[in-house]
Design an enzyme around this catalytic site. Sequence first.
Site, PDB file in Angstrom:
ATOM      1  N   HIS A 144       4.729  -2.345  10.128  1.00 37.75           N
ATOM      2  CA  HIS A 144       4.864  -3.318   9.046  1.00 37.75           C
ATOM      3  C   HIS A 144       5.867  -4.378   9.469  1.00 37.75           C
ATOM      4  O   HIS A 144       6.868  -4.081  10.123  1.00 37.75           O
ATOM      5  CB  HIS A 144       5.341  -2.621   7.765  1.00 37.75           C
ATOM      6  CG  HIS A 144       5.169  -3.443   6.533  1.00 37.75           C
ATOM      7  ND1 HIS A 144       6.060  -4.429   6.176  1.00 37.75           N
ATOM      8  CD2 HIS A 144       4.205  -3.437   5.575  1.00 37.75           C
ATOM      9  CE1 HIS A 144       5.671  -4.980   5.039  1.00 37.75           C
ATOM     10  NE2 HIS A 144       4.551  -4.409   4.654  1.00 37.75           N
ATOM     11  N   HIS A 179      -2.071 -11.082   4.932  1.00 40.84           N
ATOM     12  CA  HIS A 179      -1.280 -10.689   3.760  1.00 40.84           C
ATOM     13  C   HIS A 179      -2.010  -9.602   2.987  1.00 40.84           C
ATOM     14  O   HIS A 179      -1.905  -8.419   3.306  1.00 40.84           O
ATOM     15  CB  HIS A 179      -1.030 -11.928   2.896  1.00 40.84           C
ATOM     16  CG  HIS A 179      -0.058 -11.719   1.770  1.00 40.84           C
ATOM     17  ND1 HIS A 179       0.680 -10.563   1.595  1.00 40.84           N
ATOM     18  CD2 HIS A 179       0.302 -12.539   0.733  1.00 40.84           C
ATOM     19  CE1 HIS A 179       1.442 -10.679   0.529  1.00 40.84           C
ATOM     20  NE2 HIS A 179       1.223 -11.860  -0.020  1.00 40.84           N
ATOM     21  N   ASP A 208      -1.142   0.253   3.476  1.00 36.06           N
ATOM     22  CA  ASP A 208      -2.494  -0.300   3.524  1.00 36.06           C
ATOM     23  C   ASP A 208      -3.473   0.678   4.176  1.00 36.06           C
ATOM     24  O   ASP A 208      -4.641   0.741   3.794  1.00 36.06           O
ATOM     25  CB  ASP A 208      -2.500  -1.620   4.297  1.00 36.06           C
ATOM     26  CG  ASP A 208      -1.641  -2.675   3.632  1.00 36.06           C
ATOM     27  OD1 ASP A 208      -1.849  -2.931   2.436  1.00 36.06           O
ATOM     28  OD2 ASP A 208      -0.749  -3.225   4.283  1.00 36.06           O
TER      29      ASP A 208
END
Length: 424
Positions: free
Chosen positions: A306, A265, A364
């Site tokens: 993703h 996460h 990210d």
Amino acid sequence: MTDKIATLSIDGMDPIKLPIYEGTGGQDVIDVRQLVNSNLFTYDPGFVSTAACESKITYIDGNQGILLHRGYPIEQLAAESSYLETCYLLLYGELPTVEQLDKFTNSVRKKTLVKEQMIHFYNGFSRDAHPMAIMCGVVGALSAFYHDRIDISNEAHREEAAIGLIAKMPTLAAMCHKYSIGQPFIYPCNDLSYAENFLHMMFSTPCESTTVNPVLSNAMDKIFMLHADHEQNASTSTVRLAGSSGANPFACIASGIAALWGPAHGGANEAVLDMLSKIGNVNNIEQYICKAKDKHDPFRLMGFGHRVYKNFDPRAKVMRQTCDEVLNLLGIENDPLLQIAKRLEQIALEDNYFIDRQLYPNVDFYSGIILKAIGIPTSMFTVIFAMSRTIGWIAHWNEMHSEPYRIGRPRQLYTGKTRRDYPS
């Protein structure tokens, strides 16, 4: 809402009629609540096909690469708004007027300090403790200072708690960093913007105050904004579930931090830097690209693709531009990890293997590079994610308490032993 009906037929039972509800976006949902009357439950491991709540805060269309906060596209917010304005939007449902934003910003500034006794909490941790472990503890500990001032049924009290959490999270996070490196804590400076203040507390010392470059504070603000909320993810669902028991907001946010800590996460941008370190040198990239393409090899490129976005991550487009601005400002050309990152980005955008599988660099990937370039240690990456996501968590917690709700109680498919007697 519509009047459509689904009919469930099971041998030997009367047909069960289940209402179908239509939202303003996304998939329709089948209301299965009355199945309990027939002694039936749905089976949905991971809740991937279950809508556990109704919400008006954030909408995601992963196939189209759409992320909306209260209806506003994330790209427009990133270009025109700020993190605190986005906080106001998520919390109250509408963009603020100039006067409303000024009042909200001042309210946040007045609450940036934490109780001096909090220092003793930090002193109880090992210096090499992971900052997320410390954050779980100190955020939960806030309830020990404010428990008698929070009535969760009181809207004004919930608002006060929300603003207090938004204000104090950067202070607590920066204290985690300072504690881990053995430096004195730096108090907030309320003349600075939200992002400037965080960087000031991270990098200043009592001997020397850091002047924050606007490009870096803007990048930090973008990172905060792009991680502010992401619908019913694992940590947000955890906050809602904890909140459904009537727990205080500080305990609920601490539960969200715990859920976010998991590498699947919130630890993704930290995993990106770990991956770059494992690759080690640009000369090794081709070897690792081959490993990533080999379905029998356990190696995976982190920061690409993703789970939700099947096309592209709309936040990544914003983050890529910000990444270029930061790297250009800092003139970083020789850092080996950043060289690897830029080469991987180029391959992912040009190689048909990645293009066909829509494995584009995600938010990210770029945020990890930016944080690394600014000088923030990898162990702090998820802490910064938690800071950013606090507004999303508290907005969902507040939304839940603004309407009638039930305590969460997932059911199970029991496959253990049936009843048996204790041996005599």
